[in-house]
Design a protein around this motif. Structure first.
Motif, PDB file in Angstrom:
ATOM      1  N   LYS A 112      26.163 -13.723  -6.136  1.00 32.85           N
ATOM      2  CA  LYS A 112      26.000 -13.977  -4.359  1.00 32.85           C
ATOM      3  C   LYS A 112      24.718 -13.576  -3.844  1.00 32.85           C
ATOM      4  O   LYS A 112      24.283 -13.264  -3.069  1.00 32.85           O
ATOM      5  N   GLU A 113      23.327 -13.839  -4.555  1.00 28.54           N
ATOM      6  CA  GLU A 113      22.198 -13.840  -3.726  1.00 28.54           C
ATOM      7  C   GLU A 113      21.935 -12.881  -2.973  1.00 28.54           C
ATOM      8  O   GLU A 113      21.959 -12.801  -2.637  1.00 28.54           O
ATOM      9  N   ASP A 114      22.543 -11.735  -3.452  1.00 34.96           N
ATOM     10  CA  ASP A 114      23.000 -10.135  -3.094  1.00 34.96           C
ATOM     11  C   ASP A 114      21.296  -9.432  -3.685  1.00 34.96           C
ATOM     12  O   ASP A 114      21.297  -8.627  -4.631  1.00 34.96           O
ATOM     13  N   TYR A 115      20.069 -10.076  -3.486  1.00 36.57           N
ATOM     14  CA  TYR A 115      18.552  -9.399  -3.863  1.00 36.57           C
ATOM     15  C   TYR A 115      18.427  -8.664  -2.743  1.00 36.57           C
ATOM     16  O   TYR A 115      17.130  -7.821  -3.437  1.00 36.57           O
ATOM     17  N   ALA A 116      18.870  -7.900  -2.187  1.00 33.62           N
ATOM     18  CA  ALA A 116      17.884  -6.456  -0.941  1.00 33.62           C
ATOM     19  C   ALA A 116      18.487  -5.236  -1.334  1.00 33.62           C
ATOM     20  O   ALA A 116      19.015  -4.993  -2.238  1.00 33.62           O
ATOM     21  N   SER A 117      17.857  -4.173  -1.081  1.00 35.46           N
ATOM     22  CA  SER A 117      17.620  -3.151  -1.777  1.00 35.46           C
ATOM     23  C   SER A 117      18.079  -2.058  -0.321  1.00 35.46           C
ATOM     24  O   SER A 117      18.165  -2.389   0.207  1.00 35.46           O
ATOM     25  N   ALA A 118      18.603  -0.891  -0.731  1.00 40.34           N
ATOM     26  CA  ALA A 118      19.331  -0.271   0.327  1.00 40.34           C
ATOM     27  C   ALA A 118      17.921   0.814   0.794  1.00 40.34           C
ATOM     28  O   ALA A 118      18.526   1.726   1.246  1.00 40.34           O
ATOM     29  N   LYS A 119      16.905   0.540   0.068  1.00 39.17           N
ATOM     30  CA  LYS A 119      16.105   1.846   0.548  1.00 39.17           C
ATOM     31  C   LYS A 119      14.591   0.816   0.794  1.00 39.17           C
ATOM     32  O   LYS A 119      14.824  -0.120  -0.349  1.00 39.17           O
ATOM     33  N   GLY A 120      13.440   0.550   1.547  1.00 42.32           N
ATOM     34  CA  GLY A 120      12.873  -0.433   2.015  1.00 42.32           C
ATOM     35  C   GLY A 120      11.625   0.486   0.407  1.00 42.32           C
ATOM     36  O   GLY A 120      11.657   1.865   0.042  1.00 42.32           O
ATOM     37  N   ASN A 121      10.863  -0.325   0.261  1.00 44.01           N
ATOM     38  CA  ASN A 121       9.613   0.062  -0.654  1.00 44.01           C
ATOM     39  C   ASN A 121       8.513  -0.715  -0.342  1.00 44.01           C
ATOM     40  O   ASN A 121       8.652  -2.583  -0.279  1.00 44.01           O
ATOM     41  N   GLN A 122       7.765   0.019   0.044  1.00 42.54           N
ATOM     42  CA  GLN A 122       6.215  -0.549   0.963  1.00 42.54           C
ATOM     43  C   GLN A 122       4.654  -1.329  -0.643  1.00 42.54           C
ATOM     44  O   GLN A 122       5.021  -0.637  -1.333  1.00 42.54           O
ATOM     45  N   ILE A 123       5.713  -2.622  -0.379  1.00 42.78           N
ATOM     46  CA  ILE A 123       4.668  -3.072  -1.824  1.00 42.78           C
ATOM     47  C   ILE A 123       3.176  -3.676  -1.416  1.00 42.78           C
ATOM     48  O   ILE A 123       2.669  -4.697   0.044  1.00 42.78           O
ATOM     49  N   ASN A 124       1.809  -3.674  -1.338  1.00 41.06           N
ATOM     50  CA  ASN A 124       0.682  -4.337  -0.353  1.00 41.06           C
ATOM     51  C   ASN A 124       0.843  -5.153  -1.667  1.00 41.06           C
ATOM     52  O   ASN A 124      -0.124  -5.710  -2.770  1.00 41.06           O
ATOM     53  N   VAL A 125       0.782  -6.705  -0.851  1.00 42.59           N
ATOM     54  CA  VAL A 125       0.761  -7.956  -1.843  1.00 42.59           C
ATOM     55  C   VAL A 125      -0.199  -8.676  -0.708  1.00 42.59           C
ATOM     56  O   VAL A 125       0.538  -9.069   0.396  1.00 42.59           O
ATOM     57  N   ARG A 126      -0.354 -10.280  -0.881  1.00 42.40           N
ATOM     58  CA  ARG A 126      -0.773 -11.015   0.067  1.00 42.40           C
ATOM     59  C   ARG A 126       0.450 -11.558   1.044  1.00 42.40           C
ATOM     60  O   ARG A 126       1.557 -11.947   0.076  1.00 42.40           O
ATOM     61  N   GLY A 127      -0.122 -11.778   2.556  1.00 45.74           N
ATOM     62  CA  GLY A 127       1.083 -11.289   3.516  1.00 45.74           C
ATOM     63  C   GLY A 127       1.895 -10.645   4.149  1.00 45.74           C
ATOM     64  O   GLY A 127       2.653 -11.014   4.982  1.00 45.74           O
ATOM     65  N   GLY A 128       1.528  -9.320   3.514  1.00 44.13           N
ATOM     66  CA  GLY A 128       2.605  -7.924   3.815  1.00 44.13           C
ATOM     67  C   GLY A 128       3.401  -7.906   3.526  1.00 44.13           C
ATOM     68  O   GLY A 128       4.341  -8.669   2.627  1.00 44.13           O
ATOM     69  N   THR A 129       4.398  -6.973   3.908  1.00 42.81           N
ATOM     70  CA  THR A 129       5.263  -5.714   3.532  1.00 42.81           C
ATOM     71  C   THR A 129       6.619  -6.449   4.522  1.00 42.81           C
ATOM     72  O   THR A 129       6.454  -6.176   5.772  1.00 42.81           O
ATOM     73  N   ALA A 130       7.800  -6.718   4.443  1.00 46.63           N
ATOM     74  CA  ALA A 130       8.319  -6.855   5.159  1.00 46.63           C
ATOM     75  C   ALA A 130       9.284  -5.357   5.607  1.00 46.63           C
ATOM     76  O   ALA A 130       9.094  -4.509   4.937  1.00 46.63           O
ATOM     77  N   THR A 131       9.427  -5.281   6.646  1.00 46.82           N
ATOM     78  CA  THR A 131       9.619  -3.936   7.723  1.00 46.82           C
ATOM     79  C   THR A 131      10.868  -2.968   6.956  1.00 46.82           C
ATOM     80  O   THR A 131      11.794  -3.744   6.301  1.00 46.82           O
ATOM     81  N   SER A 132      10.670  -1.760   6.880  1.00 46.94           N
ATOM     82  CA  SER A 132      11.911  -1.113   6.383  1.00 46.94           C
ATOM     83  C   SER A 132      13.055  -1.341   7.242  1.00 46.94           C
ATOM     84  O   SER A 132      14.203  -1.909   6.132  1.00 46.94           O
ATOM     85  N   ASP A 133      13.389  -1.609   8.370  1.00 47.72           N
ATOM     86  CA  ASP A 133      14.236  -1.698   9.281  1.00 47.72           C
ATOM     87  C   ASP A 133      14.835  -3.091   8.684  1.00 47.72           C
ATOM     88  O   ASP A 133      15.848  -3.257   9.126  1.00 47.72           O
ATOM     89  N   MET A 134      14.263  -4.037   8.337  1.00 44.04           N
ATOM     90  CA  MET A 134      14.075  -5.735   8.603  1.00 44.04           C
ATOM     91  C   MET A 134      14.967  -5.451   6.820  1.00 44.04           C
ATOM     92  O   MET A 134      16.278  -6.595   6.623  1.00 44.04           O
ATOM     93  N   GLN A 135      14.478  -4.892   6.108  1.00 45.09           N
ATOM     94  CA  GLN A 135      15.104  -4.442   4.427  1.00 45.09           C
ATOM     95  C   GLN A 135      16.593  -4.708   4.993  1.00 45.09           C
ATOM     96  O   GLN A 135      17.670  -4.642   4.218  1.00 45.09           O
ATOM     97  N   GLN A 136      16.465  -3.356   5.648  1.00 43.08           N
ATOM     98  CA  GLN A 136      17.992  -2.555   6.319  1.00 43.08           C
ATOM     99  C   GLN A 136      18.783  -3.370   6.570  1.00 43.08           C
ATOM    100  O   GLN A 136      20.075  -3.421   6.058  1.00 43.08           O
ATOM    101  N   GLY A 137      18.408  -4.745   7.767  1.00 44.73           N
ATOM    102  CA  GLY A 137      19.291  -5.435   8.831  1.00 44.73           C
ATOM    103  C   GLY A 137      19.730  -6.449   7.331  1.00 44.73           C
ATOM    104  O   GLY A 137      20.867  -7.003   7.584  1.00 44.73           O
ATOM    105  N   LEU A 138      19.177  -7.531   6.065  1.00 44.69           N
ATOM    106  CA  LEU A 138      19.730  -7.680   5.294  1.00 44.69           C
ATOM    107  C   LEU A 138      20.469  -7.067   4.432  1.00 44.69           C
ATOM    108  O   LEU A 138      21.310  -8.169   4.668  1.00 44.69           O
ATOM    109  N   VAL A 139      20.823  -6.049   4.469  1.00 46.40           N
ATOM    110  CA  VAL A 139      21.801  -5.534   3.723  1.00 46.40           C
ATOM    111  C   VAL A 139      23.104  -5.246   4.644  1.00 46.40           C
ATOM    112  O   VAL A 139      24.013  -5.555   3.673  1.00 46.40           O
ATOM    113  N   GLN A 140      23.011  -4.817   5.792  1.00 46.90           N
ATOM    114  CA  GLN A 140      24.044  -4.852   6.380  1.00 46.90           C
ATOM    115  C   GLN A 140      24.554  -6.724   6.193  1.00 46.90           C
ATOM    116  O   GLN A 140      25.778  -6.380   6.488  1.00 46.90           O
TER     117      GLN A 140
END
Length: 306
Positions: free
Chosen positions: A12-40
């Motif tokens: 069902k396209e649930d890709y988000a992780s329950a814990k944020g992981n900071q990765i240095n890539v072009r364009g920046g990393t989504a904050t942990s709060d945003m990742q948790q928001g997607l999970v919830q």
């Protein structure tokens, strides 16, 4: 590589992780709060009864990082917690924005679907490649459920009552609970999960058919205080022996591998051992002797009640 076509079919396209992981890539990393928001948000979509501890300030969705949507557009691999996943864009919009596909996959090149969404950076999803290019991926998101919560050995509150369990008919009989917040560590899918159980409600059963549901556990009175009403006292109108107890309702929150705390969608109800309350009656009378001189005088230990 896992293609977008295969990814969109996975769990069902649930890709988000329950814990944020900071990765240095072009364009920046989504904050942990945003990742948790997607999970919830995904949890809420899959379970109509799920609620968050606080209203989410944004709506969330996600898309591939590549900008050519086709079966030949391979997602970029990434690693998180020792597991391989794919890199995705996290999208966000205001909570009251009129957007499509909240909590779901958004076609990055579809202007209609992207309307109202902003790009919040990338994140490494916790999915694994399936067997073969078109096989479904395995979802590694850890959700601590109500069933998991109820499997924990949460201790009940201690029920306290009158000294020696004795009270009087038509008196305010004080019964109160002594609860405690409790913390546990368990594992789900090989990942460490910290859980905190917090007492929130108390259901008193007095044994005479009367009950009380309260957020207040009550409190002890002084040794010289009798017949004093408190939020959890009860008046027994008949003599006899009664079995009193209290059920404590615990709410929970959990953290996966040290990540942000999330609410458990459900409660754990734990009953205390019953306590016998003996309700006596009082009678008044005039006597012309004391019990030291006459043990069988009215009201004395040797009195037979006649």
């Amino acid at each position: 590589m896992l293609t977008p076509a295969a990814a969109r079919e996975s769990i069902k396209e649930d890709y988000a992780s329950a814990k944020g992981n900071q990765i240095n890539v072009r364009g920046g990393t989504a904050t942990s709060d945003m990742q948790q928001g997607l999970v919830q948000q995904q949890i809420a979509r899959s379970d109509a009864g799920a609620t968050a501890s606080e209203p989410a300030p944004y709506q969330y969705a996600f898309s591939e990082t590549c900008q050519q949507q086709s079966a030949n557009c391979n997602l970029k691999k990434c690693e998180k917690g020792g597991n391989e996943g794919v890199l995705l864009n996290l999208l966000y919009a205001d909570a009251d924005a009129d957007v499509k596909g909240a909590g779901e996959h958004i076609d990055y090149n579809n202007a209609k679907e992207m309307k109202g969404w902003s790009r919040g950076g990338t994140f490494c999803s916790a999915i694994l490649d399936g067997a073969g290019e078109d096989g479904p991926a395995e979802q590694l998101t850890v959700v601590f459920t109500a069933d998991d919560f109820n499997k924990l050995d949460v201790l009940p509150s201690t029920l306290n009552g009158p000294v020696n369990g004795h009270t009087l008919k038509n008196y305010n009989t004080n019964l109160w609970a002594v609860p405690q917040e409790q913390r546990f560590t368990t594992q789900i899918n090989g990942r460490n999960v910290d859980v905190i159980a917090t007492p929130s409600r108390f259901a008193f059963t007095y044994g005479d058919g009367q009950t009380l549901d309260s957020t207040n556990p009550g409190y002890a009175l002084g040794e010289d205080q009798w017949d004093v009403p408190t939020p959890t006292t009860h008046v027994y109108t008949q003599t006899g022996d009664y079995q009193a107890s209290v059920t404590t309702v615990y709410t929970g929150r959990y953290s996966v591998e040290g990540g942000p705390w999330l609410p458990v969608n459900g409660v754990n109800e734990v009953a205390s051992a019953p306590q016998t309350i003996q309700v006596w009656r009082t009678e008044a009378g005039l006597v012309d002797a004391n019990c030291s001189a006459q043990q069988d005088a009215w009201g004395c230990a040797g009195w037979d009640g006649k």
